[in-house]
Design a protein around this motif. Structure first.
Motif, PDB file in Angstrom:
ATOM      1  N   GLY A   1       3.154  50.869 -32.248  1.00  8.57           N
ATOM      2  CA  GLY A   1       3.912  51.844 -33.025  1.00  8.57           C
ATOM      3  C   GLY A   1       4.568  51.201 -34.224  1.00  8.57           C
ATOM      4  O   GLY A   1       4.266  50.064 -34.591  1.00  8.57           O
ATOM      5  N   ARG A   2       5.475  51.972 -34.833  1.00  7.16           N
ATOM      6  CA  ARG A   2       6.211  51.493 -35.998  1.00  7.16           C
ATOM      7  C   ARG A   2       7.690  51.773 -35.788  1.00  7.16           C
ATOM      8  O   ARG A   2       8.063  52.842 -35.297  1.00  7.16           O
TER       9      ARG A   2
ATOM     10  N   ARG B   1       8.651  49.853 -42.903  1.00  3.67           N
ATOM     11  CA  ARG B   1       8.508  50.117 -41.468  1.00  3.67           C
ATOM     12  C   ARG B   1       7.670  49.005 -40.861  1.00  3.67           C
ATOM     13  O   ARG B   1       6.531  48.786 -41.260  1.00  3.67           O
ATOM     14  N   GLN B   2       8.238  48.307 -39.881  1.00  9.05           N
ATOM     15  CA  GLN B   2       7.567  47.175 -39.249  1.00  9.05           C
ATOM     16  C   GLN B   2       6.744  47.661 -38.060  1.00  9.05           C
ATOM     17  O   GLN B   2       7.204  48.484 -37.268  1.00  9.05           O
TER      18      GLN B   2
ATOM     19  N   GLU C   1       6.578  41.713 -32.089  1.00 13.85           N
ATOM     20  CA  GLU C   1       5.735  41.802 -33.275  1.00 13.85           C
ATOM     21  C   GLU C   1       4.323  42.208 -32.854  1.00 13.85           C
ATOM     22  O   GLU C   1       3.874  41.891 -31.758  1.00 13.85           O
ATOM     23  N   GLN C   2       3.615  42.884 -33.742  1.00 13.07           N
ATOM     24  CA  GLN C   2       2.315  43.464 -33.394  1.00 13.07           C
ATOM     25  C   GLN C   2       1.304  42.402 -32.968  1.00 13.07           C
ATOM     26  O   GLN C   2       1.173  41.354 -33.597  1.00 13.07           O
ATOM     27  N   ILE C   3       0.586  42.700 -31.874  1.00 11.22           N
ATOM     28  CA  ILE C   3      -0.478  41.848 -31.353  1.00 11.22           C
ATOM     29  C   ILE C   3      -1.789  42.621 -31.494  1.00 11.22           C
ATOM     30  O   ILE C   3      -1.862  43.784 -31.092  1.00 11.22           O
ATOM     31  N   PRO C   4      -2.825  42.007 -32.060  1.00 11.01           N
ATOM     32  CA  PRO C   4      -4.098  42.727 -32.231  1.00 11.01           C
ATOM     33  C   PRO C   4      -4.882  42.805 -30.923  1.00 11.01           C
ATOM     34  O   PRO C   4      -5.796  42.024 -30.684  1.00 11.01           O
TER      35      PRO C   4
ATOM     36  N   THR D   1       4.389  46.066 -31.000  1.00 13.73           N
ATOM     37  CA  THR D   1       3.618  46.275 -29.778  1.00 13.73           C
ATOM     38  C   THR D   1       4.611  46.350 -28.635  1.00 13.73           C
ATOM     39  O   THR D   1       5.485  45.501 -28.511  1.00 13.73           O
ATOM     40  N   GLU D   2       4.483  47.370 -27.801  1.00  9.67           N
ATOM     41  CA  GLU D   2       5.378  47.522 -26.657  1.00  9.67           C
ATOM     42  C   GLU D   2       4.688  46.973 -25.417  1.00  9.67           C
ATOM     43  O   GLU D   2       3.551  47.333 -25.116  1.00  9.67           O
ATOM     44  N   LEU D   3       5.390  46.089 -24.710  1.00 14.62           N
ATOM     45  CA  LEU D   3       4.851  45.443 -23.514  1.00 14.62           C
ATOM     46  C   LEU D   3       5.623  45.872 -22.277  1.00 14.62           C
ATOM     47  O   LEU D   3       6.814  46.168 -22.354  1.00 14.62           O
ATOM     48  N   HIS D   4       4.935  45.864 -21.142  1.00 17.85           N
ATOM     49  CA  HIS D   4       5.577  46.014 -19.838  1.00 17.85           C
ATOM     50  C   HIS D   4       5.408  44.683 -19.119  1.00 17.85           C
ATOM     51  O   HIS D   4       4.286  44.213 -18.930  1.00 17.85           O
ATOM     52  N   ILE D   5       6.513  44.056 -18.727  1.00 18.91           N
ATOM     53  CA  ILE D   5       6.475  42.746 -18.079  1.00 18.91           C
ATOM     54  C   ILE D   5       6.094  42.941 -16.617  1.00 18.91           C
ATOM     55  O   ILE D   5       6.804  43.604 -15.862  1.00 18.91           O
TER      56      ILE D   5
END
Length: 103
Positions: A67-68, A90-91, A23-26, A94-98
């Motif tokens: 993105g969406r 459209r939700q 889910e989106q993180i600001p 946030t894309e993360l790299h661990i």
């Protein structure tokens, strides 16, 4: 090593080097964040479960992109009543790299 992390009301199984859509993180792209709600940590056959969280465990991740998701179509219809309603959603994500899992 892998971990089960809770964020945005959902639980995700993550491993080092993976990419994950949550889910989106600001926050800005390139920012390093820490996910500290770790429910379980595993390495090989051994597992550590928290009650409800694992003490001292955290996951460091870097924000790669915002993105969406693809559009989800909502279509409502009543037969023989000439009623049709069509909309979409459209939700944001946030894309993360661990980067690191610390237990």
């Amino acid at each position: 090593m892998y971990a089960v992390v809770k964020t945005g009301g959902k639980q995700y199984k993550v491993a080092t080097g993976e990419k994950l859509k949550i889910e989106q993180i600001p926050a800005e792209v390139g920012t390093e964040i820490t996910l500290d709600q770790v429910l379980a940590v595993g390495k090989g056959e051994s597992m550590r479960f928290g009650i409800p969280l694992v003490n001292g465990a955290s996951v460091k991740a870097t924000i790669v992109a915002h993105g969406r998701h693809a559009k989800v179509i909502i279509f409502k219809m009543r037969r023989r009543k000439h009623y049709q309603k069509h909309s979409g959603h459209r939700q944001n994500y946030t894309e993360l790299h661990i980067d690191e899992i610390k237990s």
